[in-house]
Write a protein that holds these residues in place. Structure first.
Motif, mmCIF file in Angstrom:
data_model
loop_
_atom_site.group_PDB
_atom_site.id
_atom_site.type_symbol
_atom_site.label_atom_id
_atom_site.label_comp_id
_atom_site.label_asym_id
_atom_site.label_seq_id
_atom_site.Cartn_x
_atom_site.Cartn_y
_atom_site.Cartn_z
ATOM 1 N N TYR A 83 -8.951 -7.731 4.885
ATOM 2 C CA TYR A 83 -9.457 -6.552 4.178
ATOM 3 C C TYR A 83 -8.524 -6.365 2.875
ATOM 4 O O TYR A 83 -7.358 -6.296 3.001
ATOM 5 C CB TYR A 83 -9.729 -5.362 5.273
ATOM 6 N N SER A 84 -9.085 -6.149 1.768
ATOM 7 C CA SER A 84 -8.471 -5.944 0.746
ATOM 8 C C SER A 84 -7.621 -4.672 0.663
ATOM 9 O O SER A 84 -8.281 -3.602 0.922
ATOM 10 C CB SER A 84 -9.272 -6.090 -0.600
ATOM 11 N N GLY A 85 -6.458 -4.636 0.218
ATOM 12 C CA GLY A 85 -5.639 -3.749 0.247
ATOM 13 C C GLY A 85 -6.026 -2.714 -0.926
ATOM 14 O O GLY A 85 -6.032 -1.334 -0.650
ATOM 15 N N LEU A 86 -6.674 -3.061 -1.790
ATOM 16 C CA LEU A 86 -7.275 -2.529 -3.047
ATOM 17 C C LEU A 86 -8.183 -1.366 -2.613
ATOM 18 O O LEU A 86 -8.397 -0.098 -2.595
ATOM 19 C CB LEU A 86 -7.770 -2.973 -4.332
ATOM 20 N N LYS A 87 -9.163 -2.169 -1.878
ATOM 21 C CA LYS A 87 -10.537 -1.479 -1.411
ATOM 22 C C LYS A 87 -10.252 -0.488 -0.204
ATOM 23 O O LYS A 87 -10.521 0.666 -0.489
ATOM 24 C CB LYS A 87 -11.238 -2.481 -0.605
ATOM 25 N N HIS A 88 -8.956 -0.729 0.492
ATOM 26 C CA HIS A 88 -8.616 0.394 1.591
ATOM 27 C C HIS A 88 -7.654 1.252 0.947
ATOM 28 O O HIS A 88 -7.973 2.642 1.189
ATOM 29 C CB HIS A 88 -7.580 -0.370 2.409
ATOM 30 N N GLY A 89 -6.977 1.009 -0.171
ATOM 31 C CA GLY A 89 -6.381 1.979 -0.726
ATOM 32 C C GLY A 89 -7.151 3.058 -1.514
ATOM 33 O O GLY A 89 -6.999 4.459 -1.598
ATOM 34 N N LEU A 90 -8.260 2.583 -2.156
ATOM 35 C CA LEU A 90 -9.170 3.519 -2.878
ATOM 36 C C LEU A 90 -9.938 4.268 -2.094
ATOM 37 O O LEU A 90 -10.072 5.660 -2.302
ATOM 38 C CB LEU A 90 -10.250 2.634 -3.589
ATOM 39 N N GLU A 91 -10.063 3.993 -0.564
ATOM 40 C CA GLU A 91 -10.687 4.879 0.344
ATOM 41 C C GLU A 91 -9.783 5.786 0.655
ATOM 42 O O GLU A 91 -10.241 6.995 0.874
ATOM 43 C CB GLU A 91 -11.252 3.962 1.502
ATOM 44 N N VAL A 92 -8.733 5.494 1.145
ATOM 45 C CA VAL A 92 -7.635 6.294 1.519
ATOM 46 C C VAL A 92 -7.195 7.409 0.471
ATOM 47 O O VAL A 92 -7.219 8.842 0.906
ATOM 48 C CB VAL A 92 -6.392 5.589 2.074
ATOM 49 N N LEU A 93 -6.939 7.098 -0.870
ATOM 50 C CA LEU A 93 -6.324 7.989 -1.847
ATOM 51 C C LEU A 93 -7.560 8.793 -2.730
ATOM 52 O O LEU A 93 -7.068 9.437 -3.502
ATOM 53 C CB LEU A 93 -5.525 7.174 -2.730
ATOM 54 N N ASP A 94 -8.795 8.449 -2.378
ATOM 55 C CA ASP A 94 -9.891 9.202 -3.077
ATOM 56 C C ASP A 94 -9.603 10.604 -2.532
ATOM 57 O O ASP A 94 -9.552 11.373 -1.785
ATOM 58 C CB ASP A 94 -11.183 8.957 -2.603
ATOM 59 N N GLY A 95 -9.302 11.442 -4.038
ATOM 60 C CA GLY A 95 -9.229 12.688 -4.078
ATOM 61 C C GLY A 95 -7.962 13.388 -3.911
ATOM 62 O O GLY A 95 -7.715 14.630 -3.826
ATOM 63 N N VAL A 96 -6.884 12.213 -3.825
ATOM 64 C CA VAL A 96 -5.264 12.879 -3.598
ATOM 65 C C VAL A 96 -4.912 13.226 -5.030
ATOM 66 O O VAL A 96 -5.180 12.754 -6.033
ATOM 67 C CB VAL A 96 -4.614 11.492 -3.110
ATOM 68 N N ASP A 97 -4.432 14.637 -4.917
ATOM 69 C CA ASP A 97 -3.879 15.002 -6.265
ATOM 70 C C ASP A 97 -2.819 14.174 -6.789
ATOM 71 O O ASP A 97 -1.977 13.742 -5.986
ATOM 72 C CB ASP A 97 -3.492 16.621 -5.978
ATOM 73 N N GLY A 98 -2.839 13.858 -8.247
ATOM 74 C CA GLY A 98 -1.698 13.342 -8.922
ATOM 75 C C GLY A 98 -2.045 11.636 -9.102
ATOM 76 O O GLY A 98 -1.123 11.065 -9.915
ATOM 77 N N ILE A 99 -3.163 11.127 -8.311
ATOM 78 C CA ILE A 99 -3.435 9.852 -8.590
ATOM 79 C C ILE A 99 -4.628 9.922 -9.394
ATOM 80 O O ILE A 99 -5.831 10.216 -9.106
ATOM 81 C CB ILE A 99 -3.604 9.438 -7.314
ATOM 82 N N GLY A 100 -4.589 8.911 -10.459
ATOM 83 C CA GLY A 100 -5.841 8.642 -11.435
ATOM 84 C C GLY A 100 -6.432 7.527 -11.186
ATOM 85 O O GLY A 100 -5.809 6.395 -10.533
ATOM 86 N N ILE A 101 -7.733 7.513 -11.089
ATOM 87 C CA ILE A 101 -8.486 6.244 -10.703
ATOM 88 C C ILE A 101 -9.653 6.241 -11.765
ATOM 89 O O ILE A 101 -10.334 7.088 -12.227
ATOM 90 C CB ILE A 101 -9.198 6.364 -9.373
ATOM 91 N N THR A 102 -9.718 5.080 -12.557
ATOM 92 C CA THR A 102 -10.514 4.849 -13.793
ATOM 93 C C THR A 102 -11.442 3.532 -13.299
ATOM 94 O O THR A 102 -10.640 2.403 -12.983
ATOM 95 C CB THR A 102 -10.011 4.590 -14.962
#
Length: 356
Positions: free
Chosen positions: A277-296
């Protein structure tokens, strides 16, 4: 729809601005004409657009907008025209009303001036400047890596950071590269070529070489990052879709004080072994909504390479959607057949059940 002709004159009549607008051998005008299915003629500052009524009017408006851009010193290029054409293809209420300012977010490097192209690129740069950890996700050709390098060079030139770290997982894209010769940096070098190309364009080959020698620019293979704390650094993790879940967590926890990290990737182009499983896909799932992290999140409309690239990406996406629908239908059919078989078995007891 009937044929139509739109005539107009561009003022003031400036030969250098007109040359910038029309391009070499009128290549820019041909690009616009091909997009709308029109014919565009000009003699000096006098233009005539012939074709269907709606597209002819929109092409005329676009040419006049581009001419106004030349007054600002903007270099008209095929990718800039492509961006304007994309915008014009948006819903009618948004045509000609860009929500971003082309001069906002400009990054000036020693050899190049980098301007964001479109709302998502502008948002991406704003997020990078605001947050310490940022994700830039989207298809090829959307400027994710190039803008990340530009932001890193800007931070280094302003002395906001002490060094730039270029990180990329060494995963082959479908072919085996074998044992590469050279030291660690030389082995990972082929994987980092897009990052080097951007650095050369902004700083020059000799400057980049000297900065690598002084360790102001460092090549850091992802597998060798464990145990490090990266302080006062601008770290770019490129092709992050090829990280594992463990590698992504390890990388994100390396970030120290005074550092920024930009993670770029395309979740549709994972080259990991089947079942990983891709670490990027997993990271986006885990970190969604975490304050201080920008996602574009970039999309196909943000592609600023050759127009064919956007159509290629669109074609692959449509094909993937059809394949997903086909697999879902096959799975549903198999499930229905299995249920039917179970029902048949329950309605037809065996001979043993009848005591035979």
């Amino acid at each position: 729809m009937s044929e139509h002709s739109v005539s107009f004159v561009l003022e003031p009549d400036d030969a250098s601005r007109l040359a910038n607008l029309c391009g070499h051998l009128d290549g820019h005008l041909k690009q616009i004409a091909d997009h709308y299915g029109l014919e565009i003629f000009n003699r000096g500052s006098r233009f005539q657009v012939e074709g269907k009524v709606g597209p002819a009017k929109r092409a005329a408006e676009l040419i006049q907008r581009l001419y106004r851009e030349t007054a600002k010193g903007t270099e008209i290029s095929p990718d800039l025209i492509h961006l304007f054409l994309q915008e014009d293809s948006a819903r009618p209420s948004q045509r000609g009303k860009r929500s971003y300012d082309a001069d906002t977010g400009i990054i000036k490097t020693p050899l190049a001036v980098v301007k964001p192209r479109g709302d998502n690129q502008l948002e991406y740069l704003a997020q990078v400047r605001k947050h310490d950890i940022n994700f830039g996700i989207g298809p090829a050709g959307t400027g994710k890596t190039f803008l990340a390098v530009a932001a890193a060079v800007e931070a280094l030139m302003r002395d906001d950071v002490k060094r730039i770290l270029l990180v990329r997982p060494a995963v082959e894209a479908g072919e085996k590269l074998g044992f590469l010769p050279g030291d660690l940096a030389q082995k990972i070098d082929p994987y980092l070529r897009p990052l080097y190309d951007a650095l050369y364009e902004m700083l020059g080959f000799e400057t980049v070489t000297k900065m690598i020698e002084r360790n102001q620019i460092e090549i850091a293979p992802l597998a060798y990052m464990r145990g490090r704390t990266l302080s006062h650094s601008f770290v770019i993790l490129d092709e992050s879709q090829n990280t594992t879940k463990e590698q992504m967590k390890m990388f994100l926890t390396r970030v120290g004080f005074g550092s920024k990290a930009v993670i770029t990737g395309d979740v549709t182009q994972v080259d990991l072994p089947r079942g990983v499983y891709s670490g990027l896909k997993h990271g986006l799932e885990v970190l969604d909504g975490v304050d201080g992290i920008g996602i574009t999140r970039f999309n196909n409309r943000d592609v600023v390479r050759h127009p064919l690239v956007q159509r290629i990406v669109d074609a692959y996406d449509k094909h993937d959607e059809k394949e997903d629908a086909r697999r879902a239908a096959e799975k549903a059919k198999a499930k229905a057949l299995a249920a039917l078989a179970n029902e048949t078995d329950s309605n037809n007891p065996s001979a043993e059940d009848h005591g035979e």
